[in-house]
Scaffold this motif. Structure first.
Motif, PDB file in Angstrom:
ATOM      1  N   ARG A   1       0.811  -1.216   0.000  1.00 40.77           N
ATOM      2  CA  ARG A   1       0.000   0.000   0.000  1.00 40.77           C
ATOM      3  C   ARG A   1       0.849   1.272   0.000  1.00 40.77           C
ATOM      4  N   PHE A   2       2.158   1.140   0.240  1.00 40.46           N
ATOM      5  CA  PHE A   2       3.025   2.321   0.310  1.00 40.46           C
ATOM      6  C   PHE A   2       3.960   2.448  -0.885  1.00 40.46           C
ATOM      7  N   VAL A   3       4.065   1.411  -1.692  1.00 41.81           N
ATOM      8  CA  VAL A   3       4.974   1.456  -2.845  1.00 41.81           C
ATOM      9  C   VAL A   3       4.188   1.090  -4.106  1.00 41.81           C
ATOM     10  N   LYS A   4       3.195   1.907  -4.389  1.00 38.38           N
ATOM     11  CA  LYS A   4       2.319   1.643  -5.537  1.00 38.38           C
ATOM     12  C   LYS A   4       3.094   1.591  -6.850  1.00 38.38           C
ATOM     13  N   ARG A   5       4.117   2.450  -6.962  1.00 38.14           N
ATOM     14  CA  ARG A   5       4.878   2.490  -8.207  1.00 38.14           C
ATOM     15  C   ARG A   5       5.564   1.150  -8.454  1.00 38.14           C
ATOM     16  N   ARG A   6       6.150   0.573  -7.416  1.00 39.57           N
ATOM     17  CA  ARG A   6       6.808  -0.716  -7.581  1.00 39.57           C
ATOM     18  C   ARG A   6       5.799  -1.815  -7.915  1.00 39.57           C
ATOM     19  N   SER A   7       4.626  -1.715  -7.346  1.00 41.50           N
ATOM     20  CA  SER A   7       3.581  -2.681  -7.662  1.00 41.50           C
ATOM     21  C   SER A   7       3.198  -2.599  -9.133  1.00 41.50           C
ATOM     22  N   CYS A   8       3.122  -1.371  -9.637  1.00 42.39           N
ATOM     23  CA  CYS A   8       2.793  -1.177 -11.054  1.00 42.39           C
ATOM     24  C   CYS A   8       3.899  -1.723 -11.958  1.00 42.39           C
ATOM     25  N   ILE A   9       5.153  -1.542 -11.545  1.00 39.43           N
ATOM     26  CA  ILE A   9       6.275  -2.068 -12.330  1.00 39.43           C
ATOM     27  C   ILE A   9       6.216  -3.588 -12.378  1.00 39.43           C
ATOM     28  N   ALA A  10       5.937  -4.207 -11.229  1.00 42.76           N
ATOM     29  CA  ALA A  10       5.828  -5.664 -11.191  1.00 42.76           C
ATOM     30  C   ALA A  10       4.699  -6.146 -12.100  1.00 42.76           C
ATOM     31  N   GLN A  11       3.560  -5.469 -12.033  1.00 42.67           N
ATOM     32  CA  GLN A  11       2.432  -5.825 -12.904  1.00 42.67           C
ATOM     33  C   GLN A  11       2.827  -5.712 -14.372  1.00 42.67           C
ATOM     34  N   ARG A  12       3.508  -4.618 -14.710  1.00 42.83           N
ATOM     35  CA  ARG A  12       3.895  -4.388 -16.104  1.00 42.83           C
ATOM     36  C   ARG A  12       4.895  -5.451 -16.577  1.00 42.83           C
ATOM     37  N   ASN A  13       5.866  -5.787 -15.733  1.00 42.69           N
ATOM     38  CA  ASN A  13       6.832  -6.819 -16.115  1.00 42.69           C
ATOM     39  C   ASN A  13       6.149  -8.154 -16.377  1.00 42.69           C
ATOM     40  N   LEU A  14       5.220  -8.507 -15.521  1.00 39.02           N
ATOM     41  CA  LEU A  14       4.504  -9.770 -15.694  1.00 39.02           C
ATOM     42  C   LEU A  14       3.631  -9.736 -16.940  1.00 39.02           C
ATOM     43  N   GLU A  15       3.023  -8.577 -17.201  1.00 38.39           N
ATOM     44  CA  GLU A  15       2.204  -8.430 -18.402  1.00 38.39           C
ATOM     45  C   GLU A  15       3.053  -8.587 -19.662  1.00 38.39           C
ATOM     46  N   LEU A  16       4.265  -8.012 -19.644  1.00 41.74           N
ATOM     47  CA  LEU A  16       5.154  -8.094 -20.803  1.00 41.74           C
ATOM     48  C   LEU A  16       5.676  -9.514 -21.002  1.00 41.74           C
ATOM     49  N   CYS A  17       6.042 -10.172 -19.907  1.00 39.65           N
ATOM     50  CA  CYS A  17       6.646 -11.499 -20.002  1.00 39.65           C
ATOM     51  C   CYS A  17       5.619 -12.608 -20.231  1.00 39.65           C
ATOM     52  N   PHE A  18       4.435 -12.446 -19.628  1.00 40.16           N
ATOM     53  CA  PHE A  18       3.410 -13.488 -19.692  1.00 40.16           C
ATOM     54  C   PHE A  18       2.078 -12.887 -20.154  1.00 40.16           C
ATOM     55  N   PRO A  19       1.993 -12.442 -21.395  1.00 44.67           N
ATOM     56  CA  PRO A  19       0.773 -11.777 -21.866  1.00 44.67           C
ATOM     57  C   PRO A  19      -0.466 -12.661 -21.845  1.00 44.67           C
ATOM     58  N   ASP A  20      -0.292 -13.973 -21.872  1.00 45.48           N
ATOM     59  CA  ASP A  20      -1.434 -14.889 -21.872  1.00 45.48           C
ATOM     60  C   ASP A  20      -1.886 -15.268 -20.464  1.00 45.48           C
TER      61      ASP A  20
END
Length: 306
Positions: free
Chosen positions: A50-69
């Motif tokens: 809840r305090f590091v939203k930016r890092r959470s977004c980066i993790a989401q984006r990395n997973l989206e890029l690596c595992f789009p399915d």
């Protein structure tokens, strides 16, 4: 090459007092029973989201890029598990630096040591391929207990942290090398040493090529592995330190030496090595360091992925 560091009185300067307090607290916390450490680490990791939203977004984006399915719900769960690993990674760093050998060994199962022995029997150095798991400090410690080697690292900007991390890492290893010291790594491999090396971060456009990594077609990947393999002629052995679920401890998996590693071309070699890295990550994807911008460097003229 860095040997066991000597304490300097300048580290007692008031500017380092907050660091001393933090390290002291970490030392005390890792004295607790491991099941309690496990609960605390996972809880702190989830709480930190809840305090590091930016890092959470980066993790989401990395997973989206690596595992789009991958379904979004599965990615969401993986991010939560990843933050639990971040919390545990903090405690595991303290465990690696401060625990005695007997306590490390109590919570680890190690398999595949015969692959290291085979390389030694062949009078080869070993390029130990690790990736940036959040368990990496602890994994390097248990490996060094069985086979002391040489770690590759980036010196810390905080001189106290640099002293503590170097001293901690050398509790079970022989020496440390700056990650820029390629000649030192090659020399050590030729002498039959074990070099711990992580080829999976984005180190910028210099000394990198763009090759596939999971579903990302053009990921900046270091050419260091190619140079070390070509010049040092080592056995290339991947290893995976992973945390077992439910606070049951850890296992260190040493894999057979990579066969037929391509030495004719740095692009082919980087592509091949990324496949090795992908295999390691798949063994514990929730424990990988997804919170950094793995794909920040792009080919000239191409837009940012973040």
């Amino acid at each position: 090459m860095t040997q066991v560091p000597t304490f300097n009185r300048s580290l007692l300067h008031p500017r380092y007092w907050p660091t001393w307090i933090g390290l002291g607290l970490l030392y005390l916390l890792v004295l607790l029973p491991y099941p309690l450490i496990y609960k605390m680490g996972c809880g702190i990791g989830r709480f930190s989201m809840r305090f590091v939203k930016r890092r959470s977004c980066i993790a989401q984006r990395n997973l989206e890029l690596c595992f789009p399915d991958m379904p979004q719900s599965q990615r969401d769960q993986l991010v939560v598990k990843n933050f639990e690993s971040v919390g545990m990674g903090l405690f595991e760093t303290g465990m690696a630096w401060f625990w005695p050998d007997w306590r490390i060994e109590r919570w680890f199962k190690v398999s595949g040591l015969e692959h290291i022995q085979k390389a030694r029997d062949n009078q080869q150095g070993v390029l130990l391929i690790g990736v940036h798991f959040l368990t990496l400090e602890l994994g390097a410690r248990i490996f060094g207990i069985h086979n002391p080697g040489i770690g590759v690292y980036r010196p810390h900007d905080n001189k106290l942290m640099d002293w503590v991390q170097t001293k901690g890492r050398m509790r079970s290893n022989k020496a440390m090398l700056d990650r820029k010291d390629l000649k030192g790594m090659i020399r050590s491999l030729k002498q039959g040493d074990i070099i711990w090396y992580a080829p999976d971060h984005d180190y910028g456009p210099r000394a990198s090529v763009f090759v596939p990594f999971f579903a990302v077609d053009k990921a900046a990947t270091t050419t260091g592995t190619y140079l070390l393999a070509r010049m040092g002629k080592p056995a290339i052995i991947p290893f995976t330190p992973r945390r077992l679920p439910g606070g049951k401890g850890y296992e260190l998996l040493l894999h057979p030496a990579v066969e037929n590693f391509p030495l004719e071309d740095e692009v082919v070699a980087a592509t091949y090595m990324n496949k090795v890295v992908e295999h390691e990550i798949k063994l514990a994807p929730e424990q990988y360091m997804w919170l950094h911008r793995r794909f920040k460097t792009r080919p000239e003229g191409e837009p940012s992925l973040y």
